[in-house]
Structure formats: C-alpha cells, structure tokens
Design a protein around this motif. Structure first.
Motif, PDB file in Angstrom:
ATOM      1  N   LEU A  18       0.742  -1.278   0.125  1.00 21.46           N
ATOM      2  CA  LEU A  18       0.134  -0.005   0.032  1.00 21.46           C
ATOM      3  C   LEU A  18       1.034   1.346   0.088  1.00 21.46           C
ATOM      4  N   LEU A  19       2.028   1.228   0.670  1.00 17.73           N
ATOM      5  CA  LEU A  19       2.740   2.258   0.595  1.00 17.73           C
ATOM      6  C   LEU A  19       3.776   2.735  -0.677  1.00 17.73           C
ATOM      7  N   VAL A  20       4.437   1.952  -1.193  1.00 17.19           N
ATOM      8  CA  VAL A  20       5.140   1.926  -2.435  1.00 17.19           C
ATOM      9  C   VAL A  20       4.366   2.009  -3.695  1.00 17.19           C
ATOM     10  N   THR A  21       4.476   3.021  -4.277  1.00 12.33           N
ATOM     11  CA  THR A  21       3.649   3.193  -5.525  1.00 12.33           C
ATOM     12  C   THR A  21       4.895   3.708  -6.744  1.00 12.33           C
ATOM     13  N   LEU A  22       5.642   4.574  -6.320  1.00 11.04           N
ATOM     14  CA  LEU A  22       6.638   5.309  -7.450  1.00 11.04           C
ATOM     15  C   LEU A  22       8.012   5.166  -6.683  1.00 11.04           C
ATOM     16  N   PRO A  23       9.235   5.237  -7.527  1.00 12.20           N
ATOM     17  CA  PRO A  23      10.436   5.462  -6.997  1.00 12.20           C
ATOM     18  C   PRO A  23      10.649   6.769  -6.255  1.00 12.20           C
ATOM     19  N   GLY A  24      11.370   6.813  -5.188  1.00 10.95           N
ATOM     20  CA  GLY A  24      11.633   8.256  -4.744  1.00 10.95           C
ATOM     21  C   GLY A  24      12.251   7.777  -3.206  1.00 10.95           C
ATOM     22  N   LEU A  25      12.131   8.672  -2.297  1.00 11.57           N
ATOM     23  CA  LEU A  25      12.558   8.718  -0.927  1.00 11.57           C
ATOM     24  C   LEU A  25      11.627   7.807   0.082  1.00 11.57           C
ATOM     25  N   TYR A  26      11.831   6.913   0.748  1.00 13.43           N
ATOM     26  CA  TYR A  26      10.863   6.316   1.609  1.00 13.43           C
ATOM     27  C   TYR A  26      11.452   6.306   3.006  1.00 13.43           C
ATOM     28  N   ILE A  27      10.564   6.582   4.185  1.00 21.13           N
ATOM     29  CA  ILE A  27      11.126   6.508   5.288  1.00 21.13           C
ATOM     30  C   ILE A  27      10.520   5.655   6.238  1.00 21.13           C
ATOM     31  N   ASP A  28      11.204   4.634   6.986  1.00 27.81           N
ATOM     32  CA  ASP A  28      10.556   3.856   7.984  1.00 27.81           C
ATOM     33  C   ASP A  28      11.023   4.596   9.507  1.00 27.81           C
ATOM     34  N   GLY A  29      10.153   5.120   9.965  1.00 30.09           N
ATOM     35  CA  GLY A  29      10.253   6.024  11.001  1.00 30.09           C
ATOM     36  C   GLY A  29      10.288   5.333  12.276  1.00 30.09           C
ATOM     37  N   LEU A  44      11.159  -1.780  -3.583  1.00 28.36           N
ATOM     38  CA  LEU A  44      11.792  -0.424  -4.614  1.00 28.36           C
ATOM     39  C   LEU A  44      12.728  -0.976  -5.637  1.00 28.36           C
ATOM     40  N   GLU A  45      13.492  -2.193  -5.434  1.00 30.35           N
ATOM     41  CA  GLU A  45      14.201  -2.600  -6.440  1.00 30.35           C
ATOM     42  C   GLU A  45      13.567  -2.982  -7.727  1.00 30.35           C
ATOM     43  N   THR A  46      12.309  -3.323  -7.723  1.00 27.37           N
ATOM     44  CA  THR A  46      11.397  -3.799  -8.556  1.00 27.37           C
ATOM     45  C   THR A  46      10.754  -2.874  -9.510  1.00 27.37           C
ATOM     46  N   LEU A  47      10.962  -1.497  -8.944  1.00 28.45           N
ATOM     47  CA  LEU A  47      10.309  -0.566  -9.341  1.00 28.45           C
ATOM     48  C   LEU A  47      11.062   0.197 -10.619  1.00 28.45           C
ATOM     49  N   GLY A  48      12.507   0.095 -10.362  1.00 32.53           N
ATOM     50  CA  GLY A  48      13.310   0.873 -11.333  1.00 32.53           C
ATOM     51  C   GLY A  48      13.291   2.212 -10.725  1.00 32.53           C
ATOM     52  N   GLY A  49      14.435   3.039 -11.398  1.00 33.62           N
ATOM     53  CA  GLY A  49      14.606   4.353 -10.924  1.00 33.62           C
ATOM     54  C   GLY A  49      15.517   4.668  -9.796  1.00 33.62           C
TER      55      GLY A  49
END
Length: 316
Positions: A18-29, A44-49
C-alpha cells in the motif's frame, strides 16, 4: 548480541504494497529490527529508477539489528538515530541533498518483541527487571521515576488517560502506599502491588497490561511524539506520496484516524452558504477505507498482530 529474532514485522506485505507506488525517498520512522525496511528495499528494487530508504530509530540496539539485516540486501539505504517525532529535522537535509521526492512514510507503533522480551528494558510484567521502559536507553525519564515520584492524583490521571484503567484510583493509592515503605525499583515489585490491588484476580492480567501501557506512553511521550510525526511526516511528503501507520491500541488509532479525517476533508464554510469551490480543498485521500487487519494466518503465527490496525492516506 544475537538479533536474529529481534522482531517479526506486523502487516508487512500489506503495508509495503500500500505504501510503495513510485520510486523516490521512503522513510521507515520505526525501524526496529529492519523487517519492514527489508521488504521496502526489495519492493523498491522492482520499480526501477532512483530510490532511497531512510530508517529511523532511537534505540541503538535496533539500529545494530537493522544494519545487520539490511547490510545483506544490497539496497540503497541510510540509518539514522533519533525519535520519529524528529523526522522533519532528520530527513530534510537528506531530501535537499538527494533531490528525491518523498513518496512514503511508514510508522509501526508497536513495541518490538526484542524490547518486550529483554528483562533489562523493563517493558513487561512477565519478566522481572528494572523499572525502565525507555525506548531510548539514554532518555531522562524512567518508569521508576513516574511510579515513585508522581503524586497519587497524577498517577490516577495517568492510568485512566493512557491505560483507560477503571481501577486507576485504587491502583494509584496502592502504589503510593507501597512506595512509602520502600521505593519500587523492579517490574516484579510493581506487578505484585497491582495484582494485590485488584479485587478480582481474573482481572489482574488486563489491569497489568493497561498500567504498563500507561507508564510506557508517559515515559516515552508516545502520543505527543505521534502527533508531531504525523504532522511533519505529511508535510515532507511530495504529491502522490503516502503515509502508512500501524497502531495497536485505541489511543493511537484515535489520533491517526482523526488526523487522516482532517487531511481528507475539504472546508466548505458555514452551513447554508452555497459555495462552488471549498474554502480549503482536501489535502489527502484515503488509500484504505477501513483499517487493514492481520489475517488469521498471521495472528496464529504472531499473536501480537491481533490488535494491529493499518491506515494509509495519499497526499494530493
């Protein structure tokens, strides 16, 4: 120290999908042992970018456990020490340096299995240890400070507000009486006083859970930190970015639900005023109409997942 069984992540596949939609910066708080972060990196590895995962935790043991787990992943990540309420302060310099959009912020509000199962941390009434309960081992306030220094009225308010404990006054009075003879210094001593104050022994376990929850929330200012993290984390998100929160009790879930509702509501002004456009449009949309709960398979494998509730919103 062996961190292999540090913590089994709850709702891990649901939260990551539900969280990962596009490449970018993600935070695990709430990095913990890195269980959610490991799956985030794989996703994230599967998304490319270009993507980057930032993991935050105030517990040095958690950072060591996560570094051990994530070091084998080959993913692009950074681990930072700090409270998730400091997310804006910690992550803003990275955002500026990397020039990546912030696309996701995850909070898993549960206490880790490692912390609960380590007697020296003082989180559990099932294992005798010092009355500590600090998420940050270097924090100033301990559970012993609260139990031995707060007056009876303050303890009763604390147990009722943060533990929703119906016997709050009775427990507070018993603690003040017990500490007058000698300060309480261990989880076992506290549990003994609470059990003795319960008029029905079959209620003791639930009362103990509520008292220990209230003390943990007070020691770590958990609800205040949560409100700060929600506001700052949402502000950091780029349009299209998502905020996902896993809560475990009604106090946390109420704060999350109220915050999400406020961000997803448009302001149409006073009733009776026919506006063509809202005074203030909604800032977000719900990605989960109802909270996502653990499957029977997961709760059978990990009983601590029974009370977990996952809510997700997307910034517009």
């Amino acid at each position: 120290m062996d961190y292999q069984d540090y913590h089994e992540p709850v709702l891990v596949s649901e939260s990551v999908s539900l969280l990962v939609t596009l490449p970018g910066l993600y935070i695990d708080g709430t990095l913990g042992g890195g269980g959610h972060s490991l799956l985030l990196l794989r996703r994230l590895e599967t998304l490319g970018g270009e993507s980057l995962l930032v993991g935050i935790d105030q517990d040095t043991h958690a950072l060591e456990a996560a570094a051990e787990k994530l070091g084998k992943s080959g993913g692009n990540y950074r681990l930072l020490r700090g409270n998730f309420g400091m997310v804006k302060e910690l992550v803003t310099p990275i955002v500026r340096g990397e020039a990546l959009p912030v696309m996701g912020f995850l909070l898993d509000l549960g206490v880790s299995s490692y912390q609960i199962d380590t007697p020296e941390r003082g989180f559990s009434y099932l294992r005798n240890g010092p009355l500590d309960m600090r998420m940050d081992p270097e924090g100033a306030l301990t559970a012993a400070d609260v139990v031995n220094e707060y007056d009876e009225a303050a303890l009763a308010r604390l147990f009722f507000r943060y533990g929703e404990e119906p016997l709050s006054r009775r427990i507070a009075k018993a603690l003040v009486s017990a500490r007058s003879a000698s300060p309480l210094s261990t989880t076992g001593e506290l549990a003994e006083v609470v059990r003795a104050a319960c008029p029905r022994k079959d209620l003791a376990i639930k009362t103990l859970s509520r008292i220990y929850q209230a003390l943990r929330i007070e020691v770590n200012d958990e609800l205040g930190v949560l409100e700060q993290a929600l506001a700052d984390g949402f502000e950091l998100l780029s349009p299209g970015g998502r905020l996902a929160v896993i809560s475990y009790h009604s106090l946390e879930d109420r704060i999350v639900k109220r915050f999400f509702s406020a961000r997803c509501a448009a302001d149409w002004g006073p009733k009776g005023v026919g506006l063509r456009e809202p005074l203030k449009p909604a800032e977000a949309m719900l990605a989960t109409r109802k909270p996502v709960e653990a499957t029977p398979e997961e709760t059978g494998r990990n009983p601590r997942a029974r009370s977990a509730r996952l809510r997700v919103i997307q910034k517009l």
